[in-house]
Write a protein that holds these residues in place. Sequence first.
Motif, PDB file in Angstrom:
ATOM      1  N   LYS A 522       0.782  -1.315   0.104  1.00  0.00           N
ATOM      2  CA  LYS A 522       0.008  -0.070   0.052  1.00  0.00           C
ATOM      3  C   LYS A 522       0.949   1.228  -0.141  1.00  0.00           C
ATOM      4  O   LYS A 522       1.805   1.397   0.667  1.00  0.00           O
ATOM      5  CB  LYS A 522      -0.989  -0.025   1.180  1.00  0.00           C
ATOM      6  N   TRP A 523       0.655   2.294  -0.812  1.00  0.00           N
ATOM      7  CA  TRP A 523       1.087   3.572  -0.822  1.00  0.00           C
ATOM      8  C   TRP A 523       0.713   4.337   0.347  1.00  0.00           C
ATOM      9  O   TRP A 523      -0.400   4.259   0.332  1.00  0.00           O
ATOM     10  CB  TRP A 523       0.865   4.037  -1.961  1.00  0.00           C
ATOM     11  N   SER A 525       1.175   8.544   1.440  1.00  0.00           N
ATOM     12  CA  SER A 525       1.337   9.819   0.652  1.00  0.00           C
ATOM     13  C   SER A 525       1.079  10.994   1.512  1.00  0.00           C
ATOM     14  O   SER A 525       0.613  10.928   2.718  1.00  0.00           O
ATOM     15  CB  SER A 525       0.416   9.727  -0.584  1.00  0.00           C
ATOM     16  N   HIS A 530       4.793  10.244  -2.529  1.00  0.00           N
ATOM     17  CA  HIS A 530       4.216   8.995  -2.022  1.00  0.00           C
ATOM     18  C   HIS A 530       5.390   7.711  -1.784  1.00  0.00           C
ATOM     19  O   HIS A 530       6.566   8.178  -2.271  1.00  0.00           O
ATOM     20  CB  HIS A 530       3.428   8.253  -3.200  1.00  0.00           C
ATOM     21  N   HIS A 532       6.436   3.782   0.210  1.00  0.00           N
ATOM     22  CA  HIS A 532       5.930   2.495   0.933  1.00  0.00           C
ATOM     23  C   HIS A 532       6.665   2.583   2.237  1.00  0.00           C
ATOM     24  O   HIS A 532       7.756   3.123   2.527  1.00  0.00           O
ATOM     25  CB  HIS A 532       6.395   1.105  -0.072  1.00  0.00           C
ATOM     26  N   HIS A 546       4.657  12.785  -6.688  1.00  0.00           N
ATOM     27  CA  HIS A 546       3.102  12.314  -7.376  1.00  0.00           C
ATOM     28  C   HIS A 546       3.451  12.715  -8.902  1.00  0.00           C
ATOM     29  O   HIS A 546       4.152  13.628  -9.479  1.00  0.00           O
ATOM     30  CB  HIS A 546       2.081  13.212  -6.912  1.00  0.00           C
ATOM     31  N   CYS A 567      -0.118   6.179  -6.728  1.00  0.00           N
ATOM     32  CA  CYS A 567      -0.466   6.041  -5.578  1.00  0.00           C
ATOM     33  C   CYS A 567      -1.987   6.345  -5.449  1.00  0.00           C
ATOM     34  O   CYS A 567      -2.896   5.950  -4.339  1.00  0.00           O
ATOM     35  CB  CYS A 567       0.200   6.852  -4.599  1.00  0.00           C
ATOM     36  N   TYR A 569      -3.517   9.337  -5.091  1.00  0.00           N
ATOM     37  CA  TYR A 569      -3.786  10.758  -4.033  1.00  0.00           C
ATOM     38  C   TYR A 569      -4.355  11.735  -5.108  1.00  0.00           C
ATOM     39  O   TYR A 569      -4.002  11.769  -6.054  1.00  0.00           O
ATOM     40  CB  TYR A 569      -2.092  11.228  -3.935  1.00  0.00           C
TER      41      TYR A 569
END
Length: 758
Positions: A522-523, A525, A530, A532, A546, A567, A569
């Motif tokens: 899952k990212w 951010s 962003h 891990h 981004h 990600c 966002y």
Amino acid sequence: MKSSKKQKILAVMLAASMVSGIGAVGLTIGNISNISVKAADSLTTADGFSYEVIDNTNTVRITGYSKNGKIAIPSKIDGKTVVEIGSNAFRDKTGLQSVSIPETVKIIDGGAFSGCTGLQEVTMLNGLETIGGESFYRCTALKEIKIPDSVTEIGNSAFYNCSAVKTLTIGKSVKTIGSYAFEYCKNLISVTLPNSLAEMGGSVFSDCTKLENIVIQGNKDFQKISHATFRNCTNLKNVNISANITVIGNAVFEDCTSLEEITIPNTVKEIGGESFNRCTALKEIKIPDSVTEIGNAAFYNCSAAKTLTIGKSVKTIGSDAFEKCESIIDVTLPDSLTKIGTSVFGNCKKLETVVMKGENLVTIPYATFYDCKNLRDVYIGAGITTIGSSAFNGCTSLDKITVPDSVTKIENSAFSNCTSLKKIIIPESVTVIEGNDVFENHGKDLVIYGYSNDCEAKKYADANNITYKLINAHDHQPGEWIIIKEATEKNSGTKIQKCTICGELLNVEIIDIIHTHTYGDKWQSDETNHWHECTVCGEKADTAKHEFGEWETDEKTAKQHRECTICGYTEEKAKPHEHSYGDDWYSDETNHWHECTVCGEKADTAEHEFGEWVIDEKTSTKHRACTVCEYPQSEIIPHIHTYGEEWKSDETNHWHECTICGDKSDTAKHDLKDVIDKEATATETGLKHKECTVCGYKGLSEVISKLDPTPTPTPPQPTPTPGKVVNTGDNAVPITIASVLGLGAITAFVISFKKKHS
């Protein structure tokens, strides 16, 4: 013919006398004729909905409902759009079963459905913006709450004690949630707070005793979890806190007795008092490096926690913060620490090792380690000047300790009941050892070591029959590093270095976490990047800016949004457009302007241009309006009172009034005297009234009883009591009736007599 004529004459006389009688007793119908019935603002439809038009617009507000059962609120009434459900409109309608609210409705006002205990289902559509305070208060049969994406505000206690609700969906546009909004929703299981959230009040989910999972998100403005938000959520097991949060308020997770694990993000600066009080299932306490303050009793009685890590930025720890954390084994206090409260680690019965690192902490306060029965190794920091009373009282496993040469004072009972204490080194810097009970109930082999025979330690030992021995002054000799806390995959460890001669703590070092990072899919951010995160320690990897796609437009909201293609966002902004300014002026006390009908942008902003003042003598005010936008302005006119000569009056007082503002002067009670309007005779009643000799105020007329037609030859008697005064109001009617009946009886007698003799 004559008889008939006489009867007609007598009838006319009777009517006249009746009118005269009515007038004589003062009966008036002025109050009745002047009654006016104000037209009701609220109207009613054939379906039973009460409503009112809003400010002369083409919109209406629902104000009530006369029926029960399942209802669908109409989107239009009499051609006007329904945009609001008014305050208390359906309050306490216990027979209401389901409600469907159309998308035209923008506002559900406070208390609208409060106390609708039979309400099982509510359908709210996109278009709704505000859910007011207590709007669904105690709707105890409601099974599901679905807040549409258009809603931005949920008021205080909006869904308080909706105890049957099992699922809650909060729309993605909600910005504020008021205090107690979902308190006592006892069957609620899971909650996700949206990214849009900017502010949330206290006790929002308090006493949601079946709540298991919480995801706390929110935008960059949402930085504080307010007091008692999740207090007494006794089934809560998992909490995911947003990286925007900087403050965890007081008692936020108090009595969450099933909470086993929580990750406090590295943005939090303050952990409030009692925030995790009695979280008895919590296995680990990890304070991140961002935290500077830990409140009173913050982790009181977290009895299952075995490990405690205190971040390197903590400056203050409140009283009782970790008291009764009975499973903690070791504690390292950071360099940053400047102050701790009383009993911070009191009753930590399994605590074995304490390391006070750094020189900023100057006092070990009252009962800091009281009754830590398993405490064996204590390394006191080089900045400590005072060891407070009962600081180590009851540490029955402590057998040796070195007091650093920064300490000047040891207070009473500091080492009382340390029954295993055999060796303590006290430097010459200590000039006060307070009271004879500092080492009360000490071990039988206790020896106080000092560097001189002329020091406070020697004097105290001699006075209290404790063995004293000299220790040679020396340069400290560092020994091998001793690991007192092993590093793990989740927590750092601690190692220390002591002097091989006196045992004084010389150095402390933190051992880094030892593990191979495992990064989740899952990212994570923020507004810019962003990344891990390691699922074990939170270490970041793959951090990058981004990569946004094209802007997309929502025509309904006149906004644009775009998403990061990696990600997801989302970034949002107002839609670019050519401003379209309406003709209506908007204004405040200073300026007026036109607004764009799309985005509200202001144009033509200018100060008001007021016309001439217009004086209203009657109200002693003056007013004027802006010649451009008609914004009104009014002021009270100061003046010298000018009282007229005419008396004003009511039933009790009279006075003069200012001809400008109506202010009263010379107020006084009436000076009432009887005035005879008609003398009483043996055959007729008389009339009189009271009249004020000052202002001329006249009271209601009173009947004077008829005189006795046959005087009795007796000695003179006192003057008969005048007739009873008739009060104003409803009493006037029975007096009138009595008068009319009396006059009618006399007339009837005359007519009857005439008939017999005609």
